[in-house]
Write a protein that holds these residues in place. Structure first.
Motif, PDB file in Angstrom:
ATOM      1  N   GLY A   2     -13.398  27.070  63.703  1.00 29.98           N
ATOM      2  CA  GLY A   2     -12.879  25.735  63.892  1.00 29.98           C
ATOM      3  C   GLY A   2     -13.976  24.686  63.809  1.00 29.98           C
ATOM      4  O   GLY A   2     -15.062  24.923  63.291  1.00 29.98           O
ATOM      5  N   THR A   3     -13.677  23.532  64.371  1.00 36.56           N
ATOM      6  CA  THR A   3     -14.611  22.409  64.379  1.00 36.56           C
ATOM      7  C   THR A   3     -15.350  22.397  65.714  1.00 36.56           C
ATOM      8  O   THR A   3     -14.726  22.453  66.773  1.00 36.56           O
ATOM      9  N   GLU A  12     -13.356  24.064  70.885  1.00 34.30           N
ATOM     10  CA  GLU A  12     -13.442  24.262  69.447  1.00 34.30           C
ATOM     11  C   GLU A  12     -12.111  23.826  68.869  1.00 34.30           C
ATOM     12  O   GLU A  12     -11.053  24.310  69.286  1.00 34.30           O
ATOM     13  N   TYR A  14      -9.092  23.203  66.158  1.00 30.57           N
ATOM     14  CA  TYR A  14      -8.422  23.932  65.078  1.00 30.57           C
ATOM     15  C   TYR A  14      -7.295  23.088  64.516  1.00 30.57           C
ATOM     16  O   TYR A  14      -6.791  22.179  65.169  1.00 30.57           O
ATOM     17  N   LEU A  16      -3.597  23.850  63.295  1.00 37.69           N
ATOM     18  CA  LEU A  16      -2.526  24.839  63.219  1.00 37.69           C
ATOM     19  C   LEU A  16      -1.532  24.450  62.143  1.00 37.69           C
ATOM     20  O   LEU A  16      -1.371  23.274  61.830  1.00 37.69           O
ATOM     21  N   ALA A  26      -2.167  29.931  63.243  1.00 34.21           N
ATOM     22  CA  ALA A  26      -3.481  29.726  62.622  1.00 34.21           C
ATOM     23  C   ALA A  26      -3.694  30.726  61.501  1.00 34.21           C
ATOM     24  O   ALA A  26      -4.712  30.696  60.821  1.00 34.21           O
ATOM     25  N   CYS A  43      -6.916  22.791  70.355  1.00 31.62           N
ATOM     26  CA  CYS A  43      -8.245  23.103  70.876  1.00 31.62           C
ATOM     27  C   CYS A  43      -8.184  24.416  71.645  1.00 31.62           C
ATOM     28  O   CYS A  43      -7.170  24.732  72.283  1.00 31.62           O
ATOM     29  N   GLU A  44      -9.290  25.149  71.621  1.00 32.12           N
ATOM     30  CA  GLU A  44      -9.337  26.422  72.328  1.00 32.12           C
ATOM     31  C   GLU A  44      -9.154  26.255  73.837  1.00 32.12           C
ATOM     32  O   GLU A  44      -8.773  27.213  74.512  1.00 32.12           O
ATOM     33  N   ARG A  64      -7.513  17.298  61.907  1.00 29.70           N
ATOM     34  CA  ARG A  64      -8.873  17.608  62.354  1.00 29.70           C
ATOM     35  C   ARG A  64      -9.526  16.375  62.981  1.00 29.70           C
ATOM     36  O   ARG A  64     -10.129  16.451  64.050  1.00 29.70           O
TER      37      ARG A  64
END
Length: 79
Positions: A2-3, A12, A14, A16, A26, A43-44, A64
């Motif tokens: 991810g970013t 991090e 992502y 989806l 994902a 986000c994680e 993003r």
């Protein structure tokens, strides 16, 4: 992957994929590409946007950037 943003641990970002049946995933497969209706920032840490961006390259980048603007920068400022 991810970013990531430097100095922002445990976050991090992502993008989806929202599928035609409403499922978020994902997993990028050919079948999912055919069913893609939009992109959603995630986000994680558990944060997830309520917005859906169009199923285009620009929509993916918009999701993003939404994660960066509306979640990551806010978390960095709170440190």
């Amino acid at each position: 992957m991810g970013t990531l943003i430097e100095d922002l641990d445990d976050h991090e970002g992502y993008v989806l994929w929202r599928l035609a049946d409403g499922t978020l995933t994902a997993a990028w497969t050919n079948d999912h590409r055919r069913q893609l209706t939009g992109y959603v920032a995630d986000c994680e840490c558990g944060w997830r946007s309520h917005r859906e961006h169009p199923p285009t390259d620009q929509g993916e980048e918009a999701a993003r950037q939404e994660w960066v603007r509306e979640h990551a920068i806010v978390e960095l400022a709170a440190k």
